[in-house]
Design a protein around this motif. Structure first.
Motif, mmCIF file in Angstrom:
data_model
loop_
_atom_site.group_PDB
_atom_site.id
_atom_site.type_symbol
_atom_site.label_atom_id
_atom_site.label_comp_id
_atom_site.label_asym_id
_atom_site.label_seq_id
_atom_site.Cartn_x
_atom_site.Cartn_y
_atom_site.Cartn_z
ATOM 1 N N ARG A 50 6.718 -18.778 -21.391
ATOM 2 C CA ARG A 50 6.994 -17.585 -22.195
ATOM 3 C C ARG A 50 7.733 -17.950 -23.477
ATOM 4 O O ARG A 50 8.236 -19.051 -23.636
ATOM 5 N N ALA A 51 7.823 -16.981 -24.359
ATOM 6 C CA ALA A 51 8.548 -17.173 -25.622
ATOM 7 C C ALA A 51 10.014 -17.487 -25.332
ATOM 8 O O ALA A 51 10.545 -17.161 -24.273
ATOM 9 N N SER A 52 10.679 -18.085 -26.283
ATOM 10 C CA SER A 52 12.071 -18.504 -26.077
ATOM 11 C C SER A 52 13.055 -17.335 -26.094
ATOM 12 O O SER A 52 14.210 -17.508 -25.741
ATOM 13 N N ASN A 53 12.616 -16.143 -26.488
ATOM 14 C CA ASN A 53 13.534 -15.008 -26.587
ATOM 15 C C ASN A 53 13.448 -14.051 -25.394
ATOM 16 O O ASN A 53 13.822 -12.896 -25.500
ATOM 17 N N VAL A 54 12.987 -14.522 -24.249
ATOM 18 C CA VAL A 54 12.861 -13.655 -23.076
ATOM 19 C C VAL A 54 14.233 -13.352 -22.488
ATOM 20 O O VAL A 54 15.162 -14.142 -22.610
#
Length: 112
Positions: A50-54
């Motif tokens: 997933r994206a790093s901002n989860v």
């Protein structure tokens, strides 16, 4: 009531009843922390795609999905019902900083 409704009802309703006395829980916090570390070690080798901002920890999402599957859940929606219905119990060994994720579907589909 059809099978689908019964499954949803079962997954939403917690079956764990807390016992009344403190003596039964002596050492419980340490035991729960140890279980949490064991679960994290089990899933840690998985890379989070997933994206790093989860917001939600992937390991916690996978633990909820795994426990829900053991309880009979078959879909991501049922995983979410399970988590929300048993949040208090899950908090005994998961941090759940942001609560039960409403996006179990997107998190698990990117890993599984």
């Amino acid at each position: 009531m059809g099978h689908h409704e019964l499954v949803h009802r079962h997954l939403r309703e917690p079956h764990h009843k807390p016992c009344g006395g403190r003596a039964r829980h002596r050492g419980g916090a340490a035991r729960h922390r140890a279980r949490s570390r064991q679960l994290k070690r089990l899933f840690r080798p998985l890379k989070d795609p997933r994206a790093s901002n989860v917001r939600h920890d992937l390991v916690e999402i996978l633990v909820i999905a795994f426990a829900a599957t053991l309880a009979g859940a078959k879909t991501c929606t049922e995983f979410e019902f399970f988590g929300k219905g048993r949040e208090e119990l899950l908090r005994r060994f998961l941090e759940l900083r942001y609560g039960i994720p409403a996006t179990i579907r997107s998190a698990t589909s990117s890993v599984l």
